[in-house]
Write a protein that holds these residues in place. Structure first.
Motif, PDB file in Angstrom:
ATOM      1  N   ASP A 172       5.185 -12.416   6.650  1.00  0.00           N
ATOM      2  CA  ASP A 172       4.149 -11.397   6.707  1.00  0.00           C
ATOM      3  C   ASP A 172       4.631 -10.138   7.419  1.00  0.00           C
ATOM      4  OD1 ASP A 172       2.256 -12.895   5.365  1.00  0.00           O
ATOM      5  OD2 ASP A 172       1.610 -13.908   7.203  1.00  0.00           O
ATOM      6  N   ASN A 173       5.917 -10.016   7.637  1.00  0.00           N
ATOM      7  CA  ASN A 173       6.492  -8.872   8.333  1.00  0.00           C
ATOM      8  C   ASN A 173       6.380  -7.619   7.440  1.00  0.00           C
ATOM      9  OD1 ASN A 173       7.861  -7.291  10.096  1.00  0.00           O
ATOM     10  ND2 ASN A 173       9.877  -8.173   9.683  1.00  0.00           N
ATOM     11  N   MET A 174       5.660  -6.614   7.914  1.00  0.00           N
ATOM     12  CA  MET A 174       5.467  -5.384   7.136  1.00  0.00           C
ATOM     13  C   MET A 174       6.492  -4.332   7.541  1.00  0.00           C
ATOM     14  SD  MET A 174       3.056  -5.632   4.981  1.00  0.00           S
ATOM     15  CE  MET A 174       2.036  -4.247   4.639  1.00  0.00           C
ATOM     16  N   GLU A 175       6.970  -3.591   6.568  1.00  0.00           N
ATOM     17  CA  GLU A 175       7.844  -2.459   6.802  1.00  0.00           C
ATOM     18  C   GLU A 175       7.159  -1.214   6.269  1.00  0.00           C
ATOM     19  OE1 GLU A 175      11.368  -3.688   4.790  1.00  0.00           O
ATOM     20  OE2 GLU A 175      12.175  -4.634   6.580  1.00  0.00           O
ATOM     21  N   THR A 176       7.334  -0.106   6.956  1.00  0.00           N
ATOM     22  CA  THR A 176       6.702   1.143   6.552  1.00  0.00           C
ATOM     23  C   THR A 176       7.772   2.206   6.345  1.00  0.00           C
ATOM     24  OG1 THR A 176       4.750   0.584   7.845  1.00  0.00           O
ATOM     25  CG2 THR A 176       4.993   2.878   7.175  1.00  0.00           C
ATOM     26  N   ASP A 177       7.845   2.744   5.147  1.00  0.00           N
ATOM     27  CA  ASP A 177       8.749   3.839   4.835  1.00  0.00           C
ATOM     28  C   ASP A 177       7.937   5.122   4.843  1.00  0.00           C
ATOM     29  OD1 ASP A 177      10.673   1.882   4.413  1.00  0.00           O
ATOM     30  OD2 ASP A 177      10.377   1.856   2.246  1.00  0.00           O
ATOM     31  N   ARG A 178       8.503   6.183   5.425  1.00  0.00           N
ATOM     32  CA  ARG A 178       7.794   7.463   5.518  1.00  0.00           C
ATOM     33  C   ARG A 178       8.661   8.565   4.927  1.00  0.00           C
ATOM     34  NH1 ARG A 178       6.368   4.795  10.173  1.00  0.00           N
ATOM     35  NH2 ARG A 178       4.137   4.485  10.412  1.00  0.00           N
ATOM     36  N   ASP A 187      13.730   4.952   5.882  1.00  0.00           N
ATOM     37  CA  ASP A 187      13.657   3.683   5.171  1.00  0.00           C
ATOM     38  C   ASP A 187      13.634   2.570   6.210  1.00  0.00           C
ATOM     39  OD1 ASP A 187      13.948   1.422   3.634  1.00  0.00           O
ATOM     40  OD2 ASP A 187      15.691   2.136   2.538  1.00  0.00           O
ATOM     41  N   ASP A 188      12.478   1.970   6.417  1.00  0.00           N
ATOM     42  CA  ASP A 188      12.294   0.968   7.466  1.00  0.00           C
ATOM     43  C   ASP A 188      13.127  -0.295   7.219  1.00  0.00           C
ATOM     44  OD1 ASP A 188      11.122   0.491   9.923  1.00  0.00           O
ATOM     45  OD2 ASP A 188       9.332  -0.446   9.081  1.00  0.00           O
ATOM     46  N   LYS A 189      13.525  -0.530   5.983  1.00  0.00           N
ATOM     47  CA  LYS A 189      14.301  -1.723   5.652  1.00  0.00           C
ATOM     48  C   LYS A 189      15.766  -1.581   6.058  1.00  0.00           C
ATOM     49  CE  LYS A 189      12.984  -1.402   1.344  1.00  0.00           C
ATOM     50  NZ  LYS A 189      12.029  -0.339   1.452  1.00  0.00           N
ATOM     51  N   ALA A 190      16.247  -0.344   6.180  1.00  0.00           N
ATOM     52  CA  ALA A 190      17.658  -0.104   6.474  1.00  0.00           C
ATOM     53  C   ALA A 190      17.948  -0.247   7.966  1.00  0.00           C
ATOM     54  CB  ALA A 190      18.050   1.292   6.004  1.00  0.00           C
ATOM     55  N   ALA A 191      19.213  -0.444   8.275  1.00  0.00           N
ATOM     56  CA  ALA A 191      19.642  -0.540   9.678  1.00  0.00           C
ATOM     57  C   ALA A 191      19.435   0.804  10.368  1.00  0.00           C
ATOM     58  CB  ALA A 191      21.112  -0.942   9.737  1.00  0.00           C
ATOM     59  N   ASP A 192      19.315   0.778  11.694  1.00  0.00           N
ATOM     60  CA  ASP A 192      19.020   1.991  12.459  1.00  0.00           C
ATOM     61  C   ASP A 192      19.991   3.134  12.182  1.00  0.00           C
ATOM     62  OD1 ASP A 192      16.740   1.023  13.601  1.00  0.00           O
ATOM     63  OD2 ASP A 192      17.714   0.387  15.468  1.00  0.00           O
ATOM     64  N   ALA A 193      21.249   2.871  11.989  1.00  0.00           N
ATOM     65  CA  ALA A 193      22.242   3.937  11.784  1.00  0.00           C
ATOM     66  C   ALA A 193      22.228   4.493  10.362  1.00  0.00           C
ATOM     67  CB  ALA A 193      23.633   3.423  12.122  1.00  0.00           C
ATOM     68  N   THR A 194      21.472   3.867   9.453  1.00  0.00           N
ATOM     69  CA  THR A 194      21.454   4.324   8.056  1.00  0.00           C
ATOM     70  C   THR A 194      20.040   4.436   7.495  1.00  0.00           C
ATOM     71  OG1 THR A 194      21.656   2.056   7.223  1.00  0.00           O
ATOM     72  CG2 THR A 194      23.711   3.280   7.595  1.00  0.00           C
ATOM     73  N   GLU A 233       3.788   7.588   2.498  1.00  0.00           N
ATOM     74  CA  GLU A 233       4.067   6.379   3.265  1.00  0.00           C
ATOM     75  C   GLU A 233       3.852   5.176   2.362  1.00  0.00           C
ATOM     76  OE1 GLU A 233       2.725   5.885   7.480  1.00  0.00           O
ATOM     77  OE2 GLU A 233       1.403   4.394   6.553  1.00  0.00           O
ATOM     78  N   THR A 234       4.770   4.230   2.435  1.00  0.00           N
ATOM     79  CA  THR A 234       4.620   2.978   1.694  1.00  0.00           C
ATOM     80  C   THR A 234       4.789   1.815   2.658  1.00  0.00           C
ATOM     81  OG1 THR A 234       6.967   2.892   1.121  1.00  0.00           O
ATOM     82  CG2 THR A 234       5.498   3.947  -0.470  1.00  0.00           C
ATOM     83  N   GLU A 235       3.994   0.795   2.447  1.00  0.00           N
ATOM     84  CA  GLU A 235       4.093  -0.427   3.234  1.00  0.00           C
ATOM     85  C   GLU A 235       4.516  -1.547   2.304  1.00  0.00           C
ATOM     86  OE1 GLU A 235       0.202  -0.956   4.848  1.00  0.00           O
ATOM     87  OE2 GLU A 235       0.516   0.508   6.448  1.00  0.00           O
ATOM     88  N   ASP A 295       0.845  -1.176   0.000  1.00  0.00           N
ATOM     89  CA  ASP A 295       0.000   0.000   0.000  1.00  0.00           C
ATOM     90  C   ASP A 295       0.886   1.234   0.000  1.00  0.00           C
ATOM     91  OD1 ASP A 295      -2.307  -1.522   0.154  1.00  0.00           O
ATOM     92  OD2 ASP A 295      -2.317  -1.504   2.331  1.00  0.00           O
ATOM     93  N   ALA A 296       0.374   2.292  -0.577  1.00  0.00           N
ATOM     94  CA  ALA A 296       1.086   3.571  -0.584  1.00  0.00           C
ATOM     95  C   ALA A 296       0.063   4.678  -0.380  1.00  0.00           C
ATOM     96  CB  ALA A 296       1.827   3.759  -1.887  1.00  0.00           C
TER      97      ALA A 296
END
Length: 154
Positions: A32-38, A65-72, A22-24, A1-2
């Motif tokens: 089924d793990n969802m990531e949300t980018d804002r 970017d929810d897929k990236a590591a916390d520091a990046t 926002e994209t999921e 979803d976007a």
């Protein structure tokens, strides 16, 4: 979803825009793990009524970017531009902005440009442009270029 939302206001000599997106996405195809980018943005322009002053455009964009590591996972982009519509017989413009996303805790890579757009005659306009692209990769030179655009109208 976007999802996206843009709120903008324009008047005779200025405008401002606020944007949210926002994209999921699924983190992995088999889960089924969802990531949300804002993403957020604020952009504005102002054209003064005083002769000789340039119009000004600015913008700032921020994303997570929810897929990236916390520091990046955070990134930003910026731009600013000046344009003189009556500079001699033509239009002069200067601009700078980030050429790629600036990931948190890294150096920004900028691009700079200058152009002069002027009419050759009633149906032809020529626009020489010079630009510099900042490159932060090791042992890599910045890129400098010159272009000329010619526009015809009948």
């Amino acid at each position: 979803d976007a999802y996206g939302l843009n709120l903008a206001y324009t008047a005779d000599s200025f405008g401002v825009s606020l944007t949210f997106g926002e994209t999921e996405t699924h983190a992995y195809a088999s889960q089924d793990n969802m990531e949300t980018d804002r993403f957020y943005a604020a952009n504005a322009y102002w054209t003064p009524d005083v002769e000789g002053l340039p119009s000004i455009s600015v913008g700032y964009e921020y994303g997570v970017d929810d897929k990236a590591a916390d520091a990046t996972d955070e990134h930003t982009n910026v731009f600013a531009g000046l344009q003189w519509d009556e500079f001699g017989p033509g239009t002069l413009g200067l601009a700078m902005g980030t050429r790629v996303n600036t990931v948190e805790d890294t150096d920004a890579q900028y691009q700079y440009e200058a152009f002069y757009d002027y009419p050759i005659n009633d149906g032809m306009t020529i626009t020489p442009v010079i630009f510099v692209k900042d490159v932060s990769a090791a042992n890599t030179d910045d890129t400098t270029g010159v272009m000329v655009r010619t526009s015809f109208s009948f």
